[in-house]
Design an enzyme around this catalytic site. Structure first.
Site, short mmCIF file in Angstrom:
data_model
loop_
_atom_site.label_atom_id
_atom_site.label_comp_id
_atom_site.label_asym_id
_atom_site.label_seq_id
_atom_site.Cartn_x
_atom_site.Cartn_y
_atom_site.Cartn_z
N SER A 97 -17.44 44.24 -51.21
CA SER A 97 -18.33 43.19 -50.73
C SER A 97 -18.28 41.94 -51.62
O SER A 97 -18.88 40.93 -51.29
CB SER A 97 -19.76 43.71 -50.64
OG SER A 97 -20.31 43.86 -51.91
N LYS B 42 -29.63 42.43 -51.06
CA LYS B 42 -28.87 41.44 -51.82
C LYS B 42 -29.55 40.07 -51.73
O LYS B 42 -29.73 39.37 -52.74
CB LYS B 42 -27.43 41.35 -51.28
CG LYS B 42 -26.57 42.54 -51.69
CD LYS B 42 -25.23 42.48 -51.00
CE LYS B 42 -24.35 43.63 -51.48
NZ LYS B 42 -23.13 43.75 -50.68
#
Lengths: 285, 803
Positions: free
Chosen positions: B647, B690
């Site tokens: 990611s 996140k």
């Protein structure tokens, strides 16, 4: 201990036990040692070398037939002498062990002769003679089995006859009372033993043509009152041996005390009484 | 190329409108007994329990807390209620072979009755046998027999005695036998007297004595036979009396159990046993232990009593040990020895569930030594053999039993995580033979208008089930929204019951604490906040470290070769996001990309894959016709643990481009997303955590205004962001940009156009891509000229005549 219970005719100064190699004799020895310890009496072991046996063994055709196997074995004087010596030695050993265990003084008397005659010769009125009942004698019904009976009915002292199996200690001491003439001494002995072992005393009152049971009970009760003894009463329909045997089977007791003059002992037809009941019996002269 | 617009607040959080519910509180709602979203699992359960072939046991797969147990148990109970109630199982003594107790099957409820009746019988025998054998009749008959024997003996001896008397012969008893000898006047003759007898008389004596000896021998040798005859007659008497004592009791019993041959056999055996052991019953002892021991053998041990059972049993065992599964044989100590008998056989859960369903947790089962093997053995053989482990493995040898195995007919339902299912499938060849049906649990369901209504009723049912305060519509709406957040998807709802139960309980607590009579949205929110607060020690520590500069994260200004990446940290049941500084360096080299995490063995395989994809994309895009003369390195700064996942590949790419193009990147942005070899941005996990992680840092720095996060456009449906994040976006203090291509990310981070190749194949001058291409060309040129470079090597080959 000069209490009223220890009148000359009930006093026991010496316990004599007739020893042989049977199991019954061992039981008798143990009971005798216990009595001696309790009564602080002397313990005398009596071992009689049966002369009939010795003579029989000396004959050239002397044979022995095994009790169980039925085997016929030759018999010699030397063998018999050796056996008797061994038995006497064994008797001494057992007596010593019993004396040590109960802490009583003991003696062994070994004599040679006929069993009945020798035994009767040794006893004195202040003795208590203890005999083991010979089981085999009951089974076979042989005359020498009645040796015990003969001694019990002719000895000048009280005779105790024991079976091989000990009786439960919690059961009462039984005494057959047939009137003051024959019964008072039995009562006195029974009271003494009951007191010694701290046990209940049951007086058996047999009905007879001569005396009524109520009267008997009254007399026994007054005796007990006089001698401060606690007693229970049990009435019996008669004094015959079968009635007695039946009654004892139902009640159960530790010891039966009766007079030699008692109907159950005196009536020759009822002699089997001594063989029929497993209970230890004391016959009072 | 169009630069993406930031997302609207509505796209960040899918609200559940309390107005859409037509109730005031969940107390008004009908209980919801259906199972939401598990149609596949339910269909499978129906199939697995319906099919009646061997090996069709079930394995229910799903993560912990999803409610597998409740669903399965509910389903099975509903199904089992209509199924027949299984039989009772009873162990009885085996008189022929006592260490192998016999098994009796009786219809449900009859087992206990049979046991009681046997107990009653034993009670009656306890008094009837002694009464009979102590009766006057028996005693006098026995006495007669013994008397007869005695008389027979006495008779025989008397005859001999009389015979001896007649001949003047004495019969004397010695220590071990009898002897005969001639006598005179009652005394045995001495040897000399005997010798003095005339020869004839002596011979007569000897002959007679010999005859008497033989007769006595015969009598003695006949005695055992007589004794045996008597004993036989006593036995016959005993049998007759025993039959009288027990016969009528047993006959009564027999009529009740005509349909059960084993019980009839047992009764016959009891009768035989009583006759054989009469002696023990008539002992005078008050506590006749021998008789009690004999009588105990007549009793029954009801292993399974289904008298109270309605339908088939459904059993769950939370401690599936070997013994719990197949039962055990207990012992009792008698004078130091361990003894047992059929009455000490105890059932296991396989016995209890026989004829129905057994639910087991596969993890617990596998953790118990030998339990898995024992279960498989029972399922393979279709019977339960109760054996102790020490017996099975010969560890201890004591008196034990081998009870007759119980026929087994049940469905085992294993519950467990998926991993265990796959591992068992791969490594245990028996597993798929025995567990042919897999019921896989969904972890989430679609969030539609209908499912939302179902969910609301489910929430109401849960609250009622747990005796919690009812929820009002705002409370229900907030729980549903949280259900989406737990599913990490605004279009789906979690099926993890445990998490919802916990949330409801905690919301109830906060509502009760506040004195409210119902749970509303604020209480649910308070519960969620408190859950986060309780788990936030580590997260807050990290935030503090960033704020103090211990961990270096810039949220302002611009920097070359440096970008804020985002990672998710999972601690137990709590996950949170945090920014991580990702840096890149580049210099002249031979086309190698150094992934520092990988070199330091801190990078996982997926991370390495991401770095390889980006380096190949770089080479393919900018250095198609010449070597990539670059040596670059990528690192996660201040990361001291394992890094995995791809990611960060978009962020890494941007850092590398920044250093190559010599264009600084905005530090007010954080980037997440993975990329493919064509420069497209792909979805990643944990976007909510996140974004919130970066938002919290910015908020802590107290200077957030133009801050934001770049995330893959494909992740938009997954957004279920915290309320304060949504509000910041609404106030335009925070922005979330969906990106589909890496160029969009570059443009946003550099405020410079990334650039697309024109018809001439060139990037526009001053575009990011143009500057990268230029720089790589320069590096290639430098490499060619450098000692040992391409040109020099070509010269050398020429000199060596290699052409």
């Amino acid at each position: 201990m000069a209490t009223s219970n220890n009148a000359p005719h009930t006093r026991i100064e010496r316990i004599i036990v007739l020893l042989d190699s049977s199991r019954a004799a061992r039981v008798a020895l143990d009971a005798a040692a216990e009595l001696a310890a309790r009564r602080h009496a002397q313990l005398l072991g009596l071992f009689i070398e049966n002369t009939d046996l010795l003579h029989s063994a000396s004959l050239p055709f002397g044979r022995e037939i095994g009790f169980t196997s039925g085997r016929i074995r030759p018999l010699s004087t030397a063998d018999m002498e050796r056996r008797l010596r061994q038995q006497a030695e064994e008797a001494r050993r057992l007596l010593a062990a019993a004396g040590r265990r109960r802490a009583v003084q003991w003696n062994l008397q070994v004599c040679r002769g006929q069993v009945e005659a020798e035994t009767l010769a040794v006893t004195k009125p202040t003795d208590l003679l203890v005999l083991g009942r010979i089981a085999l004698a009951r089974d076979t019904g042989l005359r020498f089995g009645q040796l015990t009976v003969r001694i019990a009915t002719t000895a000048n002292c009280s005779v105790m006859v024991l079976g091989e199996t000990p009786q439960p200690v919690q059961r009462p001491i039984l005494v057959l009372y047939e009137g003051p003439e024959t019964g008072d001494r039995a009562l006195a002995t029974a009271a003494l033993m009951a007191r010694d072992t701290n046990q209940a005393l049951t007086v058996l009152l047999p009905a007879s043509a001569d005396v009524r049971e109520e009267e008997l009970e009254q007399r026994a009760r007054s005796w007990a009152l006089r001698h401060k003894a606690t007693v229970n009463f049990m009435r019996l329909p008669g004094a015959d041996a079968p009635i007695l045997v039946q009654a004892l089977r139902q009640t159960g007791g530790r010891l039966l005390i009766l007079s030699r003059a008692s109907h159950a002992v005196q009536n020759p037809a009822n002699r089997s009484l001594l063989d029929e009941i497993a209970l230890p019996i004391v016959v009072i002269p | 190329m169009v630069i993406p617009k930031p997302l609207n607040p509505e796209e960040l959080y899918r609200r559940c409108d309390p107005e859409s519910f037509d109730f005031e509180t969940t107390a008004e709602l009908e209980p919801f007994n259906e199972i939401v979203g598990q149609n596949r699992a339910l269909e499978t359960l129906k199939f697995g329990t319906g099919i009646n072939s061997e090996g069709y046991n079930l394995f229910v797969l799903g993560p912990p807390g999803i409610g597998k147990h409740e669903v399965v148990e509910k389903f099975l109970r509903a199904r089992a209620a209509d199924e027949p109630t299984p039989s009772d199982w009873v162990y009885i003594n085996n008189f022929a072979n006592p260490h192998k107790p016999r098994l009796v099957e009786l219809s449900a409820g009859r087992g206990e009755r049979f046991r009681e009746e046997l107990e009653q019988l034993v009670q009656e025998l306890r008094s009837a046998i002694p009464a009979t054998f102590e009766s006057e009749e028996y005693q006098s008959r026995l006495h007669d027999l013994q008397q007869e024997f005695g008389q027979r003996q006495q008779e025989a001896f008397r005859e001999i005695q009389e015979e001896a008397d007649k001949h003047d012969i004495a019969l004397i008893q010695s220590q071990s036998g009898f002897t005969f000898a001639p006598k005179r006047d009652g005394e045995v003759l001495r040897l000399e007297s005997y010798r003095a007898l005339p020869e004839e008389e002596r011979q007569e004596f000897e002959r007679t004595i010999e005859q008497l000896q033989e007769r006595l021998q015969q009598v003695i040798q006949q005695m055992p036979r007589w004794r045996k005859e008597t004993q036989n007659r006593i036995n016959e008497l005993n049998e007759e009396m025993a039959m009288f004592a027990v016969g009528h009791l047993l006959d009564e019993f027999r009529t009740n159990y005509q349909d059960c041959p084993r019980i009839l056999e047992h009764l016959d055996a009891i009768q035989k046993d009583v006759i054989e052991n009469v002696g023990a019953f008539v002992s005078q002892d008050n506590h006749n232990r021998a008789a009690e021991q004999l009588l105990n053998r007549y009793l029954a041990n009801v292993l399974i009593d289904n008298a109270q059972q309605q339908g088939a049993p459904v059993i769950y065992d939370d401690m599936p040990t070997h013994q719990h599964l197949i039962g055990r044989i207990e012992h009792h100590v008698q004078q130091g020895a361990l003894l047992t008998d059929f009455r000490l056989i105890r059932p296991g859960v396989l016995h209890q569930a026989n004829g129905g369903y057994l639910i087991l947790d596969v993890r617990k089962l596998l953790m118990q030594p030998f339990a898995w093997e024992s279960l498989k053995r029972a399922l393979y053989s279709n019977q339960i053999s109760t054996e102790s482990l020490e017996q099975l493995y010969s560890l201890m040898s004591t008196v034990s039993l081998e009870p007759e195995p119980v026929p087994l007919n049940l469905k085992v339902v294993l519950l467990g995580e998926r991993l265990l299912y796959y591992l068992l499938s791969a490594f245990d060849p028996d597993f798929l033979e025995l567990f042919k049906v897999q019921a896989d649990f969904e972890e989430d369901v679609e969030r539609s208008a209908e499912s939302t209504q179902h969910y609301a009723r489910l929430i109401g049912t849960m609250a009622r089930q747990e005796n919690l305060l009812a929820l009002d519509t705002s409370g229900v709406a907030r729980v549903i929204e949280h259900g989406s957040r737990l599913a990490d998807d605004s279009e789906r709802l979690t099926t993890h019951n445990r998490a919802i139960f916990d949330l409801l309980r905690e919301a109830h607590y906060w509502a009760s604490s506040a004195g409210s009579d119902r749970v509303s949205g604020q209480h649910v929110q308070q519960a969620i906040d408190h859950q986060i607060y309780r788990a936030s020690r580590v997260r807050e520590g990290m935030e503090r470290a960033i704020h103090r500069g211990t961990i270096m994260i810039d949220t302002e200004g611009e920097a070359l070769g440096r970008v804020n990446g985002l990672s998710v940290i999972q601690l137990g049941g709590y996950a949170f996001g945090r920014p991580t500084r990702i840096t890149a360096t580049a210099r002249l080299g031979r086309g190698n990309m150094v992934d520092i995490e990988r070199e330091a063995k801190l990078g996982g395989n997926i991370h390495s894959k991401g770095v390889m994809i980006l380096s190949n994309f770089l080479a393919a895009r900018y250095a198609q016709d010449r070597p990539l003369s670059l040596s670059a390195s990528l690192a996660f700064e201040q990361s001291y643990g394992l890094v995995d996942g791809d990611s960060a590949s978009v962020a890494e790419f941007c850092a590398l481009i920044s250093v190559l193009a010599n264009i600084p990147l905005k530090q007010s942005f954080a980037v997440t997303g993975s990329m493919n070899q064509h420069g497209q941005v792909q979805a990643v996990g944990g976007v909510n955590e996140k974004i919130e992680g970066f938002f919290d840092i910015c908020k802590k720095q107290r200077h957030y205004g133009g801050h934001g996060v770049l995330l893959p456009a494909a992740n938009i449906p997954h957004l279920m962001l915290r309320h304060d994040v949504v509000e910041a976006v609404r106030d335009e203090r925070f922005h979330i940009y969906p990106v589909s291509r890496v160029d969009e990310a570059l443009a946003l981070l550099t405020d410079t156009e990334a650039g697309e190749r024109g018809s001439d194949g060139q990037y526009p001058v001053d575009s990011v891509n143009h500057r990268v291409e230029q720089r790589l060309r320069e590096l290639a040129e430098l490499a060619r000229r450098a000692p040992g470079g391409n040109d020099e090597r070509a010269e050398q080959r020429k000199d060596n005549g290699d052409e």
